[in-house]
Design a protein around this motif. Sequence first.
Motif, PDB file in Angstrom:
ATOM      1  N   THR A  74     -27.940 -44.442 -53.540  1.00 40.82           N
ATOM      2  CA  THR A  74     -27.903 -43.049 -53.084  1.00 40.82           C
ATOM      3  C   THR A  74     -29.286 -42.585 -52.643  1.00 40.82           C
ATOM      4  OG1 THR A  74     -26.041 -42.531 -54.527  1.00 40.82           O
ATOM      5  CG2 THR A  74     -27.357 -40.672 -53.757  1.00 40.82           C
ATOM      6  N   ALA A  75     -30.290 -42.892 -53.444  1.00 40.69           N
ATOM      7  CA  ALA A  75     -31.658 -42.510 -53.085  1.00 40.69           C
ATOM      8  C   ALA A  75     -32.088 -43.182 -51.785  1.00 40.69           C
ATOM      9  CB  ALA A  75     -32.619 -42.859 -54.224  1.00 40.69           C
ATOM     10  N   LEU A 133     -29.199 -34.835 -57.250  1.00 38.46           N
ATOM     11  CA  LEU A 133     -28.208 -33.753 -57.155  1.00 38.46           C
ATOM     12  C   LEU A 133     -28.854 -32.460 -56.665  1.00 38.46           C
ATOM     13  CD1 LEU A 133     -26.115 -34.452 -60.367  1.00 38.46           C
ATOM     14  CD2 LEU A 133     -25.259 -34.478 -58.015  1.00 38.46           C
ATOM     15  N   TRP A 134     -30.022 -32.167 -57.200  1.00 38.94           N
ATOM     16  CA  TRP A 134     -30.741 -30.956 -56.778  1.00 38.94           C
ATOM     17  C   TRP A 134     -31.050 -31.013 -55.280  1.00 38.94           C
ATOM     18  CZ3 TRP A 134     -31.461 -26.244 -58.380  1.00 38.94           C
ATOM     19  CH2 TRP A 134     -32.442 -25.463 -57.776  1.00 38.94           C
ATOM     20  N   GLY A 135     -31.495 -32.183 -54.832  1.00 37.41           N
ATOM     21  CA  GLY A 135     -31.785 -32.346 -53.407  1.00 37.41           C
ATOM     22  C   GLY A 135     -30.544 -32.231 -52.535  1.00 37.41           C
ATOM     23  N   ALA A 136     -29.413 -32.693 -53.038  1.00 41.53           N
ATOM     24  CA  ALA A 136     -28.164 -32.606 -52.282  1.00 41.53           C
ATOM     25  C   ALA A 136     -27.685 -31.175 -52.139  1.00 41.53           C
ATOM     26  CB  ALA A 136     -27.091 -33.463 -52.960  1.00 41.53           C
ATOM     27  N   MET A 137     -28.035 -30.337 -53.109  1.00 38.76           N
ATOM     28  CA  MET A 137     -27.599 -28.946 -53.069  1.00 38.76           C
ATOM     29  C   MET A 137     -28.520 -28.051 -52.244  1.00 38.76           C
ATOM     30  SD  MET A 137     -26.014 -28.262 -56.838  1.00 38.76           S
ATOM     31  CE  MET A 137     -27.428 -28.764 -57.798  1.00 38.76           C
ATOM     32  N   GLN A 138     -29.671 -28.574 -51.849  1.00 42.24           N
ATOM     33  CA  GLN A 138     -30.638 -27.782 -51.068  1.00 42.24           C
ATOM     34  C   GLN A 138     -30.260 -27.722 -49.609  1.00 42.24           C
ATOM     35  OE1 GLN A 138     -33.104 -26.055 -52.658  1.00 42.24           O
ATOM     36  NE2 GLN A 138     -32.033 -26.819 -54.454  1.00 42.24           N
TER      37      GLN A 138
END
Length: 138
Positions: A74-75, A133-138
């Motif tokens: 994913t990364a 996850l945090w990056g995906a929500m940004q």
Amino acid sequence: MSPSLLAALLYAALTLLLLMTIAALRATLVITRQRTADAFTPAGDDVSPFSGRLCRAHANCCENLPVFGVLVVTAALSGHADITDPTALWVVAARVGQTVTHLGSGRRRAIRLRFLFMLVQIALLTTWAARLLWGAMQ
């Protein structure tokens, strides 16, 4: 090759090495007619305490490799390898430490050390997951 992909390869190689060791141990017992091929329990402790620890160490790797692999992939695919690259080899080092400790002894001190190695892995993987996850929500 990125540090994360190298770590994934090393993790898979460790898992395969443990599987090959189980196979070699069991094949030796079958070839020397000490056991029949269908006479082994999955847990391995019917052969020896070491065999039981070996089977459990292999199972530990099999249980955790998919989580590690998904996070690394994913990364890498999302362009966020900067999240996993700095610590990916540390996760593998902790996995190797846990495995070697597991194989070496079932004593209380070894179990505590093994637990510490596991906590390191959990902390790093959890950090990766949260950051991804945090990056995906940004």
